[in-house]
Design an enzyme around this catalytic site. Structure first.
Site, PDB file in Angstrom:
ATOM      1  N   LYS A  79       0.814  -1.215   0.000  1.00 20.61           N
ATOM      2  CA  LYS A  79       0.000   0.000   0.000  1.00 20.61           C
ATOM      3  C   LYS A  79       0.852   1.271   0.000  1.00 20.61           C
ATOM      4  O   LYS A  79       0.339   2.354  -0.265  1.00 20.61           O
ATOM      5  CB  LYS A  79      -0.977   0.004   1.177  1.00 20.61           C
ATOM      6  CG  LYS A  79      -0.358   0.118   2.543  1.00 20.61           C
ATOM      7  CD  LYS A  79      -1.456   0.130   3.598  1.00 20.61           C
ATOM      8  CE  LYS A  79      -0.887   0.291   5.004  1.00 20.61           C
ATOM      9  NZ  LYS A  79      -1.952   0.313   6.010  1.00 20.61           N
ATOM     10  N   ASP A  80       2.156   1.152   0.288  1.00 18.33           N
ATOM     11  CA  ASP A  80       3.051   2.302   0.214  1.00 18.33           C
ATOM     12  C   ASP A  80       3.458   2.649  -1.212  1.00 18.33           C
ATOM     13  O   ASP A  80       3.897   3.769  -1.483  1.00 18.33           O
ATOM     14  CB  ASP A  80       4.338   2.044   1.015  1.00 18.33           C
ATOM     15  CG  ASP A  80       4.124   2.112   2.524  1.00 18.33           C
ATOM     16  OD1 ASP A  80       3.036   2.532   2.946  1.00 18.33           O
ATOM     17  OD2 ASP A  80       5.056   1.741   3.258  1.00 18.33           O
ATOM     18  N   ARG A 127      -8.204   7.955   5.187  1.00 23.80           N
ATOM     19  CA  ARG A 127      -9.208   6.940   4.826  1.00 23.80           C
ATOM     20  C   ARG A 127      -9.911   6.409   6.070  1.00 23.80           C
ATOM     21  O   ARG A 127     -11.143   6.314   6.119  1.00 23.80           O
ATOM     22  CB  ARG A 127      -8.518   5.782   4.078  1.00 23.80           C
ATOM     23  CG  ARG A 127      -9.394   4.559   3.859  1.00 23.80           C
ATOM     24  CD  ARG A 127      -8.589   3.373   3.358  1.00 23.80           C
ATOM     25  NE  ARG A 127      -7.564   2.961   4.299  1.00 23.80           N
ATOM     26  CZ  ARG A 127      -7.773   2.193   5.370  1.00 23.80           C
ATOM     27  NH1 ARG A 127      -8.992   1.765   5.655  1.00 23.80           N
ATOM     28  NH2 ARG A 127      -6.776   1.855   6.165  1.00 23.80           N
ATOM     29  N   ARG A 128      -9.131   6.062   7.093  1.00 26.69           N
ATOM     30  CA  ARG A 128      -9.733   5.578   8.343  1.00 26.69           C
ATOM     31  C   ARG A 128     -10.527   6.674   9.032  1.00 26.69           C
ATOM     32  O   ARG A 128     -11.621   6.441   9.555  1.00 26.69           O
ATOM     33  CB  ARG A 128      -8.646   5.049   9.279  1.00 26.69           C
ATOM     34  CG  ARG A 128      -7.994   3.769   8.804  1.00 26.69           C
ATOM     35  CD  ARG A 128      -6.838   3.372   9.692  1.00 26.69           C
ATOM     36  NE  ARG A 128      -6.155   2.178   9.204  1.00 26.69           N
ATOM     37  CZ  ARG A 128      -4.845   1.979   9.262  1.00 26.69           C
ATOM     38  NH1 ARG A 128      -4.057   2.906   9.791  1.00 26.69           N
ATOM     39  NH2 ARG A 128      -4.311   0.872   8.796  1.00 26.69           N
ATOM     40  N   ARG A 145       0.914   9.633  14.573  1.00 29.34           N
ATOM     41  CA  ARG A 145       2.050   9.233  13.727  1.00 29.34           C
ATOM     42  C   ARG A 145       3.009   8.366  14.523  1.00 29.34           C
ATOM     43  O   ARG A 145       2.873   8.180  15.721  1.00 29.34           O
ATOM     44  CB  ARG A 145       2.790  10.485  13.224  1.00 29.34           C
ATOM     45  CG  ARG A 145       2.055  11.295  12.158  1.00 29.34           C
ATOM     46  CD  ARG A 145       1.945  10.587  10.830  1.00 29.34           C
ATOM     47  NE  ARG A 145       3.205  10.013  10.371  1.00 29.34           N
ATOM     48  CZ  ARG A 145       4.160  10.689   9.741  1.00 29.34           C
ATOM     49  NH1 ARG A 145       4.012  11.971   9.502  1.00 29.34           N
ATOM     50  NH2 ARG A 145       5.256  10.075   9.333  1.00 29.34           N
ATOM     51  N   ARG A 151       2.983   4.125  18.472  1.00 25.52           N
ATOM     52  CA  ARG A 151       1.545   4.361  18.561  1.00 25.52           C
ATOM     53  C   ARG A 151       0.917   3.563  19.713  1.00 25.52           C
ATOM     54  O   ARG A 151       0.027   4.058  20.416  1.00 25.52           O
ATOM     55  CB  ARG A 151       0.889   4.023  17.221  1.00 25.52           C
ATOM     56  CG  ARG A 151       1.156   5.101  16.186  1.00 25.52           C
ATOM     57  CD  ARG A 151       0.428   4.837  14.901  1.00 25.52           C
ATOM     58  NE  ARG A 151       1.339   4.386  13.866  1.00 25.52           N
ATOM     59  CZ  ARG A 151       0.947   4.058  12.642  1.00 25.52           C
ATOM     60  NH1 ARG A 151      -0.335   4.101  12.319  1.00 25.52           N
ATOM     61  NH2 ARG A 151       1.831   3.668  11.743  1.00 25.52           N
ATOM     62  N   CYS A 238      -2.270   7.031  -1.979  1.00 27.94           N
ATOM     63  CA  CYS A 238      -2.685   6.181  -0.869  1.00 27.94           C
ATOM     64  C   CYS A 238      -3.159   6.960   0.352  1.00 27.94           C
ATOM     65  O   CYS A 238      -3.696   6.373   1.272  1.00 27.94           O
ATOM     66  CB  CYS A 238      -1.536   5.255  -0.478  1.00 27.94           C
ATOM     67  SG  CYS A 238      -0.943   4.275  -1.856  1.00 27.94           S
TER      68      CYS A 238
END
Length: 311
Positions: A79-80, A127-128, A145, A151, A238
């Site tokens: 996805k990167d 997106r989330r 981040r 996190r 993305c």
């Protein structure tokens, strides 16, 4: 057998991925070394990704090392990677895919629905954020981040009541016990390529391509190619509020996709089936554009260039 140099980011998850690929290659008799490469995305850690505006921020420096032949292959979270690679690169292998869903992680609460009003939820992804706001407009969705361990520490220190992470990353790091709930695909559509590892090589390097070909998984390549065709059809990077998830139903692919406004007030969904991955992705993109996705995406591109989300 060949000596192969793997390029990787330096985060714990990226190194797990690189070491996983290295182990598979060593089993085939190859001599492997891993070179850690710091990317733009690793250097900018205090700004929300949607505001950074740097395309390929987790891949650019690694691709430069590949082009300059300082490394032979690069291991990425798929996805990167931009949906269109430069002419000198190729996707040599896409490994068997992990669970593509997003995970709800919390110390005190068992599910997203059990969170109290105004609870603080952290995420790195527009997106989330958009889909969270659509599901629970009463929550405080805040920027988060850092690598996965950072996190999780922020969650444990009480900065957030919950955070959203990719289930695949937590499993790979042996932190699956942190997952309280895997969010349903029809409510939290994942990023295109989420859960898949990709190996990038120089297009002209047939030797390395042959060495890694055994890792390529046909099902993973088909589903992620479908999702990336959708993303490309929407003109999306993305770090925009686009979700895409393809899976097989018999011999057909089923693609579910979503485009959402960042505040969650507009959520466009589409679901179709087809045997051809690229055709299906393009068709769903066309349908979403017909429903008004372009207006949402234009508002995003007007404020920041697309950049990848993190796990």
């Amino acid at each position: 057998m060949a000596k192969l140099r793997i390029g990787s980011r330096g985060s714990q998850l990226a190194l797990w991925q690189a070491n996983h690929v290295a182990a598979l290659l060593r089993e085939r008799g190859h001599e492997i070394s891993i070179e850690i490469i710091k990317t733009t995305g690793d250097k900018i850690t205090e700004v929300a990704l949607s505001k950074v505006g740097t395309k390929g921020m987790f891949t650019k420096e690694i691709e430069e090392a590949l082009a300059e032949q300082r490394i032979d292959l690069a291991v990425h979270s798929l996805k990167d990677l931009p949906t269109e690679l430069a002419w000198e690169f190729a996707l040599g292998a896409i490994l068997p895919r992990e669970d593509a869903r997003d995970a709800f992680v919390s110390q005190k609460f068992s599910s997203l629905t059990s969170l109290p009003k105004k609870a603080r939820v952290g995420t790195s992804s527009l997106r989330r954020e958009a889909q969270l706001r659509a599901m629970r407009p009463d929550l405080q969705v805040l920027s988060l981040r850092g690598n996965v361990d950072t996190r999780l520490r922020k969650l444990e220190s009480g900065e957030f009541e919950a955070i959203i992470l990719a289930a695949a990353g937590l499993k790979r790091l042996g932190r699956e016990e942190m997952v309280r709930e895997r969010l349903p695909l029809d409510e939290m559509c994942p990023a295109a390529g989420q859960g898949a590892l990709a190996i990038e090589v120089r297009a002209a390097d047939s030797g390395t391509a042959e060495a890694i070909a055994f890792m390529d998984d046909a099902a993973s390549r088909a589903t992620t190619s479908c999702e990336r065709a959708l993303l490309n059809g929407l003109g999306g990077g993305c770090q925009v509020p686009i979700g895409a998830h393809a899976e097989f139903s018999g011999e057909q692919l089923v693609l579910t996709a979503v485009v959402a406004s960042p505040d969650g007030t507009r959520v466009l969904r589409e679901r179709q089936m087809d045997r051809e991955a690229k055709k299906l992705g393009e068709s769903v993109a066309h349908q979403l554009l017909g429903k008004g996705a372009q207006v949402i995406l234009d508002s995003i591109y007007g404020t920041a260039a697309p950049a990848p989300e993190q796990p």
